[in-house]
Design a protein around this motif. Structure first.
Motif, mmCIF file in Angstrom:
data_model
loop_
_atom_site.group_PDB
_atom_site.id
_atom_site.type_symbol
_atom_site.label_atom_id
_atom_site.label_comp_id
_atom_site.label_asym_id
_atom_site.label_seq_id
_atom_site.Cartn_x
_atom_site.Cartn_y
_atom_site.Cartn_z
ATOM 1 N N GLN A 3 76.694 26.820 52.031
ATOM 2 C CA GLN A 3 76.815 25.839 50.947
ATOM 3 C C GLN A 3 75.508 25.784 50.168
ATOM 4 N N VAL A 4 75.639 25.874 48.859
ATOM 5 C CA VAL A 4 74.459 25.845 48.005
ATOM 6 C C VAL A 4 73.905 24.443 47.947
ATOM 7 N N GLN A 5 72.595 24.337 48.160
ATOM 8 C CA GLN A 5 71.962 23.035 48.079
ATOM 9 C C GLN A 5 70.607 23.127 47.406
ATOM 10 N N LEU A 6 70.346 22.161 46.539
ATOM 11 C CA LEU A 6 69.017 21.944 45.976
ATOM 12 C C LEU A 6 68.655 20.523 46.337
ATOM 13 N N VAL A 7 67.563 20.358 47.070
ATOM 14 C CA VAL A 7 67.188 19.037 47.556
ATOM 15 C C VAL A 7 65.813 18.666 47.035
ATOM 16 N N GLU A 8 65.787 17.637 46.184
ATOM 17 C CA GLU A 8 64.522 17.169 45.623
ATOM 18 C C GLU A 8 63.860 16.154 46.549
ATOM 19 N N SER A 9 62.538 16.105 46.474
ATOM 20 C CA SER A 9 61.776 15.111 47.228
ATOM 21 C C SER A 9 60.468 14.842 46.487
ATOM 22 N N GLY A 10 59.764 13.795 46.911
ATOM 23 C CA GLY A 10 58.465 13.495 46.338
ATOM 24 C C GLY A 10 58.464 12.398 45.292
ATOM 25 N N GLY A 11 59.641 11.899 44.946
ATOM 26 C CA GLY A 11 59.696 10.827 43.963
ATOM 27 C C GLY A 11 59.166 9.522 44.536
ATOM 28 N N GLY A 12 58.991 8.539 43.663
ATOM 29 C CA GLY A 12 58.511 7.240 44.098
ATOM 30 C C GLY A 12 57.877 6.477 42.955
ATOM 31 N N LEU A 13 57.053 5.514 43.321
ATOM 32 C CA LEU A 13 56.361 4.683 42.346
ATOM 33 C C LEU A 13 54.938 5.203 42.155
ATOM 34 N N VAL A 14 54.541 5.388 40.916
ATOM 35 C CA VAL A 14 53.191 5.872 40.609
ATOM 36 C C VAL A 14 52.663 5.072 39.419
ATOM 37 N N GLN A 15 51.361 4.855 39.421
ATOM 38 C CA GLN A 15 50.745 4.154 38.294
ATOM 39 C C GLN A 15 50.515 5.110 37.136
ATOM 40 N N ALA A 16 50.612 4.592 35.958
ATOM 41 C CA ALA A 16 50.296 5.392 34.774
ATOM 42 C C ALA A 16 48.884 5.952 34.912
ATOM 43 N N GLY A 17 48.742 7.241 34.590
ATOM 44 C CA GLY A 17 47.448 7.892 34.715
ATOM 45 C C GLY A 17 47.197 8.510 36.070
ATOM 46 N N GLY A 18 48.085 8.279 37.017
ATOM 47 C CA GLY A 18 47.948 8.853 38.344
ATOM 48 C C GLY A 18 48.511 10.253 38.410
ATOM 49 N N SER A 19 49.045 10.612 39.579
ATOM 50 C CA SER A 19 49.678 11.925 39.717
ATOM 51 C C SER A 19 50.741 11.860 40.792
ATOM 52 N N LEU A 20 51.691 12.780 40.697
ATOM 53 C CA LEU A 20 52.802 12.851 41.632
ATOM 54 C C LEU A 20 53.307 14.280 41.626
ATOM 55 N N ARG A 21 53.714 14.789 42.785
ATOM 56 C CA ARG A 21 54.289 16.133 42.839
ATOM 57 C C ARG A 21 55.689 16.073 43.410
ATOM 58 N N LEU A 22 56.620 16.572 42.644
ATOM 59 C CA LEU A 22 58.000 16.687 43.087
ATOM 60 C C LEU A 22 58.229 18.079 43.666
ATOM 61 N N SER A 23 59.099 18.136 44.667
ATOM 62 C CA SER A 23 59.482 19.422 45.273
ATOM 63 C C SER A 23 60.989 19.545 45.240
ATOM 64 N N CYS A 24 61.443 20.773 45.210
ATOM 65 C CA CYS A 24 62.883 21.053 45.269
ATOM 66 C C CYS A 24 63.082 22.250 46.183
ATOM 67 N N ALA A 25 63.706 22.007 47.316
ATOM 68 C CA ALA A 25 63.978 23.070 48.284
ATOM 69 C C ALA A 25 65.379 23.605 48.066
#
Length: 123
Positions: free
Chosen positions: A1-23
C-alpha cells in the motif's frame, strides 16, 4: 500500500524555524518528483515547493522563496521542507505529494498524497 506520512508539524513562533518530513513507502520514490502543498482554513490547496528525483532541481512558490528549502534523501525515502523565518500567513495543513511526471512548477500533478501535518505560526 502506497503511503506518504508527514511529520514535524506543530506550533512555531514567527521568525523561528521548523522542519517537516515526509516518509514514503512507494517503490518509485527515488525516481519520482516530490512536492509540498499547503491548505489554510477557508482557502484552496496551494503549491509550495517541488524537487526533482535526483534533488538537483527545485522550484518554489514566490511566497516562500528564500525562506523555505525542499530537499530529499533517497536512501531514506524521505523528503523534507525546512521552514525558516515562517510568518503567520504560513499557517496551514502541509501535504507532501509524489508524481511520476517531472513537472517542477505550480502545475505539479500528484499521483499520491500524504494525510497532512498542521503548522501554526504565532505572531
Amino acid at each position: 500500500q502506497v503511503q506518504l506520512v508527514e511529520s514535524g508539524g506543530g506550533l512555531v513562533q514567527a521568525g523561528g524555524s521548523l522542519r517537516l518530513s515526509c516518509a514514503a513507502s512507494t517503490r518509485t520514490f527515488s525516481s519520482d518528483a516530490m512536492a509540498w502543498f499547503r491548505q489554510a482554513p477557508g482557502k484552496e490547496r496551494e503549491f509550495v515547493a517541488a524537487i526533482s528525483w535526483s534533488g538537483s532541481s527545485t522550484y518554489y512558490a514566490n511566497s516562500v522563496k528564500g525562506r523555505f528549502t525542499i530537499s530529499r534523501d533517497n536512501a531514506k525515502n524521505t523528503v523534507y521542507l525546512q521552514m525558516n523565518n515562517p510568518k503567520p500567513e504560513d499557517t496551514a495543513v502541509y501535504y507532501c505529494a509524489e508524481s511520476a511526471r517531472p513537472v517542477l512548477s505550480s502545475s505539479f500533478v500528484p499521483d499520491y498524497w500524504g494525510q497532512g501535518t498542521q503548522v501554526t505560526v504565532s505572531s
